[in-house]
Motif scaffolding. Structure first.
Motif, PDB file in Angstrom:
ATOM      1  N   UNK A  33      46.751   7.193 -12.580  1.00 16.23           N
ATOM      2  CA  UNK A  33      46.055   6.566 -13.697  1.00 16.23           C
ATOM      3  C   UNK A  33      45.136   5.452 -13.195  1.00 16.23           C
ATOM      4  N   UNK A  34      45.644   4.644 -12.265  1.00 16.49           N
ATOM      5  CA  UNK A  34      44.831   3.555 -11.718  1.00 16.49           C
ATOM      6  C   UNK A  34      43.607   4.095 -10.991  1.00 16.49           C
ATOM      7  N   UNK A  35      43.778   5.205 -10.252  1.00 14.85           N
ATOM      8  CA  UNK A  35      42.639   5.805  -9.560  1.00 14.85           C
ATOM      9  C   UNK A  35      41.610   6.305 -10.564  1.00 14.85           C
ATOM     10  N   UNK A  36      42.074   6.925 -11.635  1.00 15.00           N
ATOM     11  CA  UNK A  36      41.152   7.396 -12.671  1.00 15.00           C
ATOM     12  C   UNK A  36      40.425   6.225 -13.313  1.00 15.00           C
ATOM     13  N   UNK A  37      41.142   5.122 -13.563  1.00 17.50           N
ATOM     14  CA  UNK A  37      40.511   3.942 -14.146  1.00 17.50           C
ATOM     15  C   UNK A  37      39.446   3.380 -13.208  1.00 17.50           C
ATOM     16  N   UNK A  38      39.745   3.352 -11.904  1.00 15.17           N
ATOM     17  CA  UNK A  38      38.769   2.861 -10.946  1.00 15.17           C
ATOM     18  C   UNK A  38      37.522   3.716 -10.902  1.00 15.17           C
ATOM     19  N   UNK A  39      37.688   5.021 -11.017  1.00 11.49           N
ATOM     20  CA  UNK A  39      36.537   5.913 -11.034  1.00 11.49           C
ATOM     21  C   UNK A  39      35.689   5.683 -12.278  1.00 11.49           C
ATOM     22  N   UNK A  40      36.353   5.546 -13.428  1.00  7.42           N
ATOM     23  CA  UNK A  40      35.634   5.245 -14.666  1.00  7.42           C
ATOM     24  C   UNK A  40      34.882   3.928 -14.535  1.00  7.42           C
ATOM     25  N   UNK A  41      35.562   2.896 -14.006  1.00 11.20           N
ATOM     26  CA  UNK A  41      34.971   1.563 -13.909  1.00 11.20           C
ATOM     27  C   UNK A  41      33.775   1.512 -12.964  1.00 11.20           C
ATOM     28  N   UNK A  42      33.708   2.437 -12.011  1.00  9.04           N
ATOM     29  CA  UNK A  42      32.645   2.398 -11.006  1.00  9.04           C
ATOM     30  C   UNK A  42      31.257   2.611 -11.599  1.00  9.04           C
ATOM     31  N   UNK A  43      31.198   3.302 -12.732  1.00  5.07           N
ATOM     32  CA  UNK A  43      29.908   3.639 -13.315  1.00  5.07           C
ATOM     33  C   UNK A  43      29.334   4.935 -12.790  1.00  5.07           C
ATOM     34  N   UNK A  44      30.022   5.573 -11.842  1.00  4.56           N
ATOM     35  CA  UNK A  44      29.550   6.849 -11.303  1.00  4.56           C
ATOM     36  C   UNK A  44      29.618   7.919 -12.380  1.00  4.56           C
ATOM     37  N   UNK A  45      28.757   8.927 -12.250  1.00  2.38           N
ATOM     38  CA  UNK A  45      28.718  10.018 -13.216  1.00  2.38           C
ATOM     39  C   UNK A  45      30.017  10.808 -13.173  1.00  2.38           C
ATOM     40  N   UNK A  46      30.755  10.795 -14.269  1.00  4.31           N
ATOM     41  CA  UNK A  46      32.026  11.518 -14.311  1.00  4.31           C
ATOM     42  C   UNK A  46      31.801  13.026 -14.275  1.00  4.31           C
TER      43      UNK A  46
END
Length: 304
Positions: A33-46
């Motif tokens: 979950x934390x890794x997914x949150x970090x990916x979301x927070x990065x601003x990178x295109x999901x």
């Protein structure tokens, strides 16, 4: 000291189901979950980065977190023979030194998998695996003291996966807002781990492991855990307001208010309700993480 009979090694090889049980899939959620949150927070295109996010979640969960569970169960096999004799090693379903072999194999596999995802991920995997072994294995065995052990787990479960995902998604340092948020949620996870120790108080006391429920007693440890979970979230709310995200701050505040209601029940009987709180209050805690991740995403993309 003679080892409990249930902890003595037997012969043979474990079944696949026993190997999976050793890695404890239920524990993988927090770092994934934390890794997914970090990916979301990065601003990178999901849309473009979803294969990377799934791969990173696999690394954070089944591989690194699974390794930490295998290491912990191997070095805790004598404690578990007292606290939880049904576990896979003391029950004999994971015979001989297979628990240690799986821990070593999963460590190697984790590093190989991390190498595919880039240098940021390799560096984080090295830190995470080092803490996983230091937490349970001598000579460090950080879990002998609840202050140090819970800090290591909180960092590995929340802060490290969040920061790593954000950094790897953009291939650069993700900025201080990400660092502060990852750190605050790591501190909050320290309280969650304190509640997790309530299930093993008797065995910890007998084996000389100074978990916080052993050191402070159940009531004081529960009160401390509540403070440690709540205060970092207040810090998150303050930062969100400072950055201009009043709506997100309000949502995190509402989630914290619901946690406080749950905490009132927890404090009535900590040993009885610790597991209940980990299923209810912790869910609210991690929901706030995702809300915060979307605020950081808006910051990273300039509101796009």
């Amino acid at each position: 000291m003679d080892r409990p009979a249930a902890a003595r090694p037997t012969i043979g090889a474990p079944s696949l189901s026993a190997a999976i049980e050793l890695l404890k899939p239920i524990t993988w959620f927090a770092p994934m979950w934390a890794f997914a949150c970090g990916t979301v927070a990065s601003g990178a295109s999901l849309e473009e980065r979803w294969p990377y996010m799934l791969a990173g979640m696999m690394l954070a969960g089944p591989l690194i977190c699974g390794t930490s569970q295998a290491v912990n169960d191997w070095y805790d096999r004598h404690v578990d023979a007292i606290n939880e004799p049904h576990r896979v090693i003391p029950s004999g379903r994971m015979p001989g030194a297979w628990g240690l072999r799986i821990a070593i194999a999963n460590t190697i596999l984790s590093l190989a998998f991390a190498a595919i995802l880039g240098w940021w991920v390799i560096a984080a995997a090295l830190v995470g695996l080092a803490l996983a072994w230091a937490y349970s294995a001598p000579p460090f065995r950080l879990k002998r003291n609840g202050w140090w052990g819970n800090s290591a787990v909180g960092l590995c479960y929340e802060g490290l996966p969040w920061f790593t995902a954000a950094a790897a998604a953009i291939g650069a340092f993700p900025g201080m807002p990400t660092v502060w948020i990852a750190l605050l949620y790591s501190i909050g996870a320290h309280g969650i781990m304190t509640l997790n120790d309530f299930k093993s108080v008797e065995g910890d006391r007998q084996m000389g492991l100074d978990s916080l429920p052993v050191l402070l007693g159940p009531e004081r440890a529960a009160r401390l855990a509540c403070w440690v979970m709540a205060m970092p979230q207040i810090g998150v709310i303050g930062l969100l307001l400072h950055w201009g995200f009043a709506f997100h701050a309000g949502l995190v505040g509402l989630l914290l208010l619901l946690q406080l209601v749950c905490m009132l029940r927890l404090l009535k009987d900590p040993r009885r309700f610790a597991a209940w709180y980990n299923a209810t209050g912790t869910t609210l805690f991690v929901t706030g993480m995702l809300v915060t991740a979307f605020a950081l995403r808006t910051m990273a993309t300039g509101g796009a």
